[in-house]
Scaffold this active site. Structure first.
Site, PDB file in Angstrom:
ATOM      1  N   GLU A  54      30.501  25.855  38.581  1.00 18.77           N
ATOM      2  CA  GLU A  54      31.884  26.191  38.276  1.00 18.77           C
ATOM      3  C   GLU A  54      32.594  26.847  39.459  1.00 18.77           C
ATOM      4  O   GLU A  54      33.723  27.295  39.323  1.00 18.77           O
ATOM      5  CB  GLU A  54      31.930  27.144  37.074  1.00 18.77           C
ATOM      6  N   HIS A  63      22.414  20.042  34.687  1.00 19.42           N
ATOM      7  CA  HIS A  63      23.162  20.388  35.900  1.00 19.42           C
ATOM      8  C   HIS A  63      22.342  20.112  37.157  1.00 19.42           C
ATOM      9  O   HIS A  63      22.874  19.634  38.172  1.00 19.42           O
ATOM     10  CB  HIS A  63      23.577  21.852  35.859  1.00 19.42           C
ATOM     11  N   HIS A 120      25.141  28.400  37.444  1.00 17.51           N
ATOM     12  CA  HIS A 120      26.118  27.736  36.584  1.00 17.51           C
ATOM     13  C   HIS A 120      27.536  28.192  36.877  1.00 17.51           C
ATOM     14  O   HIS A 120      28.438  27.383  37.077  1.00 17.51           O
ATOM     15  CB  HIS A 120      25.793  27.962  35.107  1.00 17.51           C
TER      16      HIS A 120
END
Length: 312
Positions: free
Chosen positions: A217, A257, A187
């Site tokens: 990210e 995701h 993540h």
């Protein structure tokens, strides 16, 4: 005489009110049961497939801690609100989680007679969400004086954890590595714990240089996280050049995701970013996708359960 009777009745009623209030306060703060329980805490998902992953983790906990009461809590308010409004992706039949926050789950357990808790974070790194979980538990302990709460650490907490996870993943993806690089999507976070991802990549590359770890990210190698752009630049340096790559989530589940940012078909609109799969295919790679979360691997779940065993 009537006045005296009325006064006596009024005093009795007032006494009953104060007694009731006192009992309520005792119920909230002082009256605790003696039962012990486990709370498993995850970010959560509104997708159907991860529910099977949650069941796999739940089964691992029930096997390791046979006879213990096990509850679940979500840390994502967005996910909880979606599920409470019935906005999950597809059918969530068989969902094992009651759509409670960790605080709500603990409150329910207190009302059911629990006072001793072991809380296991199913997060991958000890980042922002883990910090928020610790803050929530601190507030809970202040509200209910006398409760005991121990917390198990996230998956990639220590260097030993990172090495153990690298060893497991190297075995799990040994066949895929024969065909080309394996890219794992985490993540990512602005928290200092983001460094755990690059530590994992370092350990993986000791075992096989064709492992790469990136994050949703990620904004580049120099910033301490890995973006898909940075990984593509590294792939270009390989000799001989790879023609096939495998992508898989480095997350507890293969949820939003994994389905969208990693494996999705977002198109080339200026308003949307391309997924990892699209970026790789745009560079000419054949992409193999392994849609499994870390919680689908029993060896990984054992590490989480070890952390629960050692909860402090």
């Amino acid at each position: 005489m009537n006045l005296i009777k009325k006064s006596a009745i009024a005093l009795c009623a007032l006494a009953m009110v104060f007694t009731a209030c006192s009992d309520d306060d005792n119920d909230d703060k002082n009256t605790l049961g003696d039962k012990e329980g486990i709370l498993l805490v995850t970010f959560g998902s509104s997708f159907p497939d991860p529910q099977e992953t949650f069941k796999n983790i739940d089964n691992a906990a029930k096997k390791r801690f046979a006879g213990e009461t096990i509850k679940w809590g979500y840390t994502s308010d967005i996910i909880i609100n979606k599920l409470r409004q019935g906005n999950g992706e597809g059918s969530l039949k068989g969902q094992i989680i009651d759509n409670d926050t960790p605080q709500e789950a603990l409150e329910i357990m207190v009302k059911d007679g629990f006072s001793k808790f072991e809380v296991q974070s199913l997060h991958v790194i000890p980042g922002e969400e883990f910090d928020e979980l610790k803050e929530a538990i601190h507030a809970f302990k202040e509200k209910y004086e006398g409760v005991s709460v121990k917390i198990g650490r996230p998956l990639l907490d220590s260097d030993a954890d990172i090495k153990a996870v690298a060893d497991i993943l190297a075995v799990k993806f040994s066949e895929e590595l024969k065909d080309g690089p394996v890219l794992l999507m985490g993540h990512g976070t602005p928290h200092a714990a983001d460094a755990q991802y690059l530590k994992l990549q370092s350990e993986l590359q000791k075992l096989n240089p064709n492992f790469f770890v990136g994050t949703v990210e990620g904004i580049g190698f120099d910033a301490g996280t890995t973006s898909i752009g940075g990984i593509l630049a590294e792939l270009d340096k390989l000799s001989p050049k790879a023609t096939k790559v495998t992508i898989t989530p480095l997350m507890s589940i293969a949820g939003d995701h994994a389905n969208n940012d990693m494996n999705g078909n977002t198109g080339e609109s200026e308003l949307s970013e391309q997924s990892w799969k699209e970026r790789l295919e745009g560079k000419g790679y054949t992409v193999n996708t392994v849609m499994k979360g870390l919680g689908d691997y029993n060896e990984i779940n054992k590490i989480w359960m070890d952390h629960l065993e050692d909860a402090e």
